[in-house]
Scaffold this motif. Structure first.
Motif, PDB file in Angstrom:
ATOM      1  N   ALA A 437      44.782  48.250  41.858  1.00 17.97           N
ATOM      2  CA  ALA A 437      43.935  47.057  41.915  1.00 17.97           C
ATOM      3  C   ALA A 437      43.848  46.572  43.350  1.00 17.97           C
ATOM      4  O   ALA A 437      44.758  46.777  44.149  1.00 17.97           O
ATOM      5  CB  ALA A 437      44.496  45.958  41.019  1.00 17.97           C
ATOM      6  N   PHE A 438      42.757  45.914  43.688  1.00 19.59           N
ATOM      7  CA  PHE A 438      42.579  45.336  45.020  1.00 19.59           C
ATOM      8  C   PHE A 438      42.718  43.823  44.969  1.00 19.59           C
ATOM      9  O   PHE A 438      43.377  43.234  45.810  1.00 19.59           O
ATOM     10  CB  PHE A 438      41.202  45.712  45.575  1.00 19.59           C
ATOM     11  N   PHE A 439      42.094  43.186  43.983  1.00 18.86           N
ATOM     12  CA  PHE A 439      42.170  41.736  43.842  1.00 18.86           C
ATOM     13  C   PHE A 439      43.198  41.373  42.776  1.00 18.86           C
ATOM     14  O   PHE A 439      43.431  42.112  41.823  1.00 18.86           O
ATOM     15  CB  PHE A 439      40.819  41.143  43.448  1.00 18.86           C
ATOM     16  N   CYS A 440      43.792  40.212  42.956  1.00 20.95           N
ATOM     17  CA  CYS A 440      44.763  39.700  41.996  1.00 20.95           C
ATOM     18  C   CYS A 440      44.079  39.467  40.650  1.00 20.95           C
ATOM     19  O   CYS A 440      42.977  38.931  40.577  1.00 20.95           O
ATOM     20  CB  CYS A 440      45.375  38.406  42.516  1.00 20.95           C
ATOM     21  N   THR A 441      44.741  39.861  39.565  1.00 18.15           N
ATOM     22  CA  THR A 441      44.178  39.714  38.224  1.00 18.15           C
ATOM     23  C   THR A 441      44.812  38.559  37.456  1.00 18.15           C
ATOM     24  O   THR A 441      44.798  38.564  36.221  1.00 18.15           O
ATOM     25  CB  THR A 441      44.375  41.020  37.429  1.00 18.15           C
ATOM     26  N   TRP A 451      49.462  42.064  45.970  1.00 18.40           N
ATOM     27  CA  TRP A 451      50.696  42.277  46.717  1.00 18.40           C
ATOM     28  C   TRP A 451      51.663  43.183  45.967  1.00 18.40           C
ATOM     29  O   TRP A 451      52.238  44.098  46.541  1.00 18.40           O
ATOM     30  CB  TRP A 451      51.354  40.940  47.019  1.00 18.40           C
ATOM     31  N   ARG A 452      51.836  42.961  44.668  1.00 20.06           N
ATOM     32  CA  ARG A 452      52.821  43.742  43.918  1.00 20.06           C
ATOM     33  C   ARG A 452      52.461  43.735  42.437  1.00 20.06           C
ATOM     34  O   ARG A 452      51.788  42.824  41.959  1.00 20.06           O
ATOM     35  CB  ARG A 452      54.227  43.175  44.122  1.00 20.06           C
ATOM     36  N   ILE A 453      52.927  44.761  41.730  1.00 19.97           N
ATOM     37  CA  ILE A 453      52.737  44.863  40.276  1.00 19.97           C
ATOM     38  C   ILE A 453      54.062  44.506  39.607  1.00 19.97           C
ATOM     39  O   ILE A 453      55.090  45.150  39.873  1.00 19.97           O
ATOM     40  CB  ILE A 453      52.299  46.276  39.873  1.00 19.97           C
ATOM     41  N   ARG A 465      51.503  34.894  45.883  1.00 19.18           N
ATOM     42  CA  ARG A 465      51.694  33.558  45.300  1.00 19.18           C
ATOM     43  C   ARG A 465      51.873  33.647  43.789  1.00 19.18           C
ATOM     44  O   ARG A 465      52.786  33.049  43.223  1.00 19.18           O
ATOM     45  CB  ARG A 465      50.487  32.681  45.647  1.00 19.18           C
ATOM     46  N   HIS A 466      51.009  34.407  43.130  1.00 17.09           N
ATOM     47  CA  HIS A 466      51.085  34.477  41.675  1.00 17.09           C
ATOM     48  C   HIS A 466      52.203  35.397  41.192  1.00 17.09           C
ATOM     49  O   HIS A 466      52.642  35.279  40.049  1.00 17.09           O
ATOM     50  CB  HIS A 466      49.747  34.943  41.105  1.00 17.09           C
ATOM     51  N   PHE A 467      52.657  36.311  42.056  1.00 17.27           N
ATOM     52  CA  PHE A 467      53.803  37.128  41.652  1.00 17.27           C
ATOM     53  C   PHE A 467      55.041  36.256  41.509  1.00 17.27           C
ATOM     54  O   PHE A 467      55.814  36.405  40.565  1.00 17.27           O
ATOM     55  CB  PHE A 467      54.039  38.230  42.678  1.00 17.27           C
ATOM     56  N   HIS A 468      55.242  35.337  42.464  1.00 11.76           N
ATOM     57  CA  HIS A 468      56.395  34.441  42.362  1.00 11.76           C
ATOM     58  C   HIS A 468      56.154  33.354  41.326  1.00 11.76           C
ATOM     59  O   HIS A 468      57.096  32.886  40.689  1.00 11.76           O
ATOM     60  CB  HIS A 468      56.688  33.820  43.725  1.00 11.76           C
TER      61      HIS A 468
END
Length: 737
Positions: A437-441, A451-453, A465-468
């Motif tokens: 993916a390129f954009f945050c889902t 940034w990370r899965i 931001r949304h991963f944390h």
């Protein structure tokens, strides 16, 4: 989620936030809508709440649901036999039969064509009309081909390979030409036979189509095609040698038949491994480069086709055609190539070259690594023991990417199907895995870079931001950007990529200020010194589309982050006469910055540093003032940012002296090469008697400033008493007279 459902969610969210106690102005700024719209939605919520919901679709509904479209695309890429139908190739009649059987809908052949285009499996241009070169030459050549077909009792057809970019969901970037490709053959006045494949066109898929075409016709066939890079591959001509099919590739007014090169005498050929396994002196092998090397080795010309046969005889090349670089029967792979891969290509740099990295195992534990372009240009090298414990060695990949960079000057965007080894810290190259993916889902409509899965939910791909923030599930009640009807099937690459494409499109359409994203972007973290150029680059990278300076300023002003009137400094006599003295005192090569403050809404301030070169530097500071005065910590921070940016002595000219003369600021900047002055203050002391010292306290030197203070205090104490004595004396004189 379609546009109607998204607007309904937007209206409901705005009403809920206002009813929860937020101000209408704040909600309108954060959500990127006008205040009048919010007030209208509040009125509708009280009187006609049904108007907040999604309005019904106008016009004729679609024949198939999104689930049905996904199933149809999967069946078309798999072929008629996999769908339980008779035949190796598709016709529009067979597609209509499939739709009628599985979905209970009967369509016309014209509607079938529209349906194929909506799936992105059909080109926009006509397959019947070809661009003609020299009409007279082609007429003569066509008569010759027609005579040859009559002699062989062969069926004469027109066809070819067409690269098709996926059309759903639509993208703001140019369509990638390697999303899907279509192989077709047309009998004049007869049916149209075709097969659709995902990924870039290659020899393996065309040979699969050619085998199906021979099975469909049941006789010798002569196919006239438009030019395509696949037809220049020798393996394509060798694969057609065993079929009763003659392919004529048209070029302008001429046409050439695809015939394999004569097989060389491989029994007497020397061992090629010492000559080719080490690779060329620089870069990677290409087949033309390798054929030239073998020609010099043998002492006679060697064609590329002969080189492939020689390599295959010594187990250095696969026997048949090379396998496709991407799975040819996956609609998700085709959509990913069209919608997501161009984003990685644009991030790699302007004019970045896409190369698909392919691994082909050979007998003896040897591995053939290839870098294949979308038009089938191949660069390759051989490696011994390329894998260790099932993973590709980082040393192998490092050597391969280093050689590839020697051949190509433009930036590289590498695409792999197996990322094992590419995540090593010892590797200075990065590759994009098919399905990344390129954009945050994240479900609230984030359009930031992935940034990370997360391990707990591998379907999601989140920004930092949304991963944390997303340690748990997404908050309930937020507007989802996934498809309204996600495709059926196991949770994996196919499902995830359709959601990625849908999330990217909705994030692209969002206003820059929607949901408070802009305020969080510029105010998050410690203050940073920005310029107009760095600000536009930051917004363009965060929102995935170009943002110019005028658009960025307009959005910042709407969000309350930019003043209506930007501070400016008009040149005057003081700047020409006195400022050079301060610059000389600041140090050799000192830079000057005119510092001003723009008060924004609430307790937010924008500190601005201007220079005469036209460059503007600025930073946002919340709670910059205390009891009407600028905080010393704020000024110390801003001065430090300007010093780091200048990399030398600095002279700061303050429009407002308040706060710049504090003891904390003086102590913090005492040992740093910076001089702070107030605009309009003279350089030398303004004492009436004539003083040659530098003015350090206002417009006077330290000695005369203290003397002026003592005189002012003495005058303040003695002045009223003397006035009273003089008034009493005057009254006494009047009385005596």
């Amino acid at each position: 989620m379609d546009g109607r459902a998204f607007l309904a969610s937007l209206r409901t969210t705005a009403v809920t936030r206002v009813e929860a106690g937020e101000r209408v102005a704040q909600v309108s700024r954060n959500m990127g809508v006008s205040r009048s719209s919010v007030y209208e939605w509040l009125r509708q919520a009280r009187s006609e709440p049904q108007k907040l919901q999604a309005s019904p679709l106008q016009g004729r509904p679609s024949a198939l649901s999104p689930d049905g479209l996904h199933d149809l695309a999967t069946a078309l890429l798999a072929g008629p036999e996999s769908a339980g139908l008779t035949g190796r190739l598709w016709t529009r009649e067979l597609v209509n039969e499939l739709v009628s059987r599985d979905h209970g809908v009967s369509l016309t052949l014209t509607s079938i064509g529209r349906l194929l285009r909506s799936l992105g499996l059909w080109p926009r241009h006509s397959l019947v009309t070809w661009p003609d070169g020299s009409a007279r030459l082609w007429k003569q050549r066509y008569a010759y081909i027609k005579e040859k077909a009559r002699e062989q009792d062969a069926l004469l057809m027109r066809g070819g390979l067409v690269d098709v970019g996926a059309l759903l969901p639509r993208s703001s970037l140019p369509a990638a030409p390697f999303g899907f490709h279509l192989a077709y053959a047309l009998i004049p006045g007869g049916p149209l036979l075709f097969r659709a494949y995902s990924g870039p066109a290659n020899a393996a898929t065309f040979l699969d189509f050619a085998t199906g075409l021979v099975a469909e016709t049941g006789r010798a066939t002569c196919l006239i095609t438009a030019p395509h890079p696949v037809f220049d591959l020798d393996e394509c001509a060798r694969g057609l040698a065993g079929l009763p099919l003659t392919v004529w590739v048209r070029s302008d007014g001429d046409a050439r038949a695809l015939r394999p090169a004569p097989a060389p005498a491989t029994a007497s050929a020397p061992d090629l491994r010492p000559a080719v396994l080490g690779g060329p002196s620089t870069g990677l092998w290409t087949m033309d480069r390798l054929a030239g090397h073998l020609s010099a080795l043998f002492g006679h010309p060697v064609s590329t086709g002969e080189a492939e046969v020689l390599l295959s005889a010594q187990n250095l090349w696969p026997e048949g055609p090379l396998p496709p670089v991407l799975p040819p029967g996956s609609p998700a792979v085709g959509r990913w190539c069209h919608d997501v891969l161009p984003l990685f290509q644009a991030e790699a740099g302007p004019g970045a070259a896409v190369r698909f990295v392919q691994e082909v195992p050979l007998p003896g534990g040897r591995t053939l690594l290839l870098a294949v372009s979308p038009d089938q240009e191949r660069r390759f090298a051989w490696y011994e023991e390329a894998r260790y414990q099932g993973r590709m060695r980082a040393t192998t990949l490092a050597d391969f990417t280093r050689r590839l960079r020697q051949d190509l000057a433009e930036p590289l965007c590498l695409v792999v199907t197996d990322d094992s080894g590419w995540r090593s810290r010892d590797l200075d190259a990065t590759a994009t895995t098919v399905g990344d993916a390129f954009f945050c889902t994240w479900a609230d409509g984030c359009g930031e870079r992935v940034w990370r899965i997360p391990e707990r939910d591998p379907v999601q791909a989140l920004c930092r931001r949304h991963f944390h923030q997303g340690r748990g599930p997404a908050p309930a009640g937020t507007a989802s950007l996934e498809m309204e009807h996600p495709p059926r099937g196991p949770v994996g690459t196919a499902d995830r990529q359709v959601r990625i494409a849908a999330a990217r499109e909705h994030a692209r359409r969002q206003p820059l200020s929607a949901g408070g994203r802009l305020r969080e972007l510029v105010l998050a973290g410690p203050p940073a010194l920005l310029t107009t150029r760095t600000l536009t680059a930051l917004l363009s990278r965060a929102y995935g589309r170009p943002v110019d300076a005028d658009r960025a300023v307009a959005v910042l002003r709407d969000e309350g982050l930019w003043p209506e009137e930007f501070p400016s400094v008009e040149p005057g006599p003081w700047e020409h006469e006195t400022l050079p003295l301060y610059l000389a005192h600041a140090g050799a090569g000192a830079a000057v910055r005119f510092v001003a403050e723009a008060r924004l809404g609430g307790d937010l301030s924008l500190l601005v540093a201007l220079d005469r070169a036209g460059e503007t530097r600025f930073a946002w500071y919340p709670q910059a003032r205390y009891r009407g005065r600028m905080r010393a910590t704020t000024l110390v921070s801003f001065a430090g940012l300007l010093l780091d940016d200048a990399n030398g002595p600095l002279c700061l000219v303050a429009a407002d002296e308040a706060g710049w003369k504090s003891k904390e600021l003086a102590a913090a900047l005492a040992r740093r090469p910076v001089l702070v002055v107030a605009a309009g203050v003279p350089y030398l002391c303004a004492w009436p008697a004539g003083c040659g010292n530098r003015a350090v306290m206002g417009d006077q030197c330290r000695t005369h400033a203290r003397r002026s203070r003592r005189l002012a205090v003495h005058r303040a104490r003695s002045g009223p008493l003397l006035d009273a004595v003089r008034a009493a004396s005057a009254e006494l004189a009047v009385a005596r007279a």
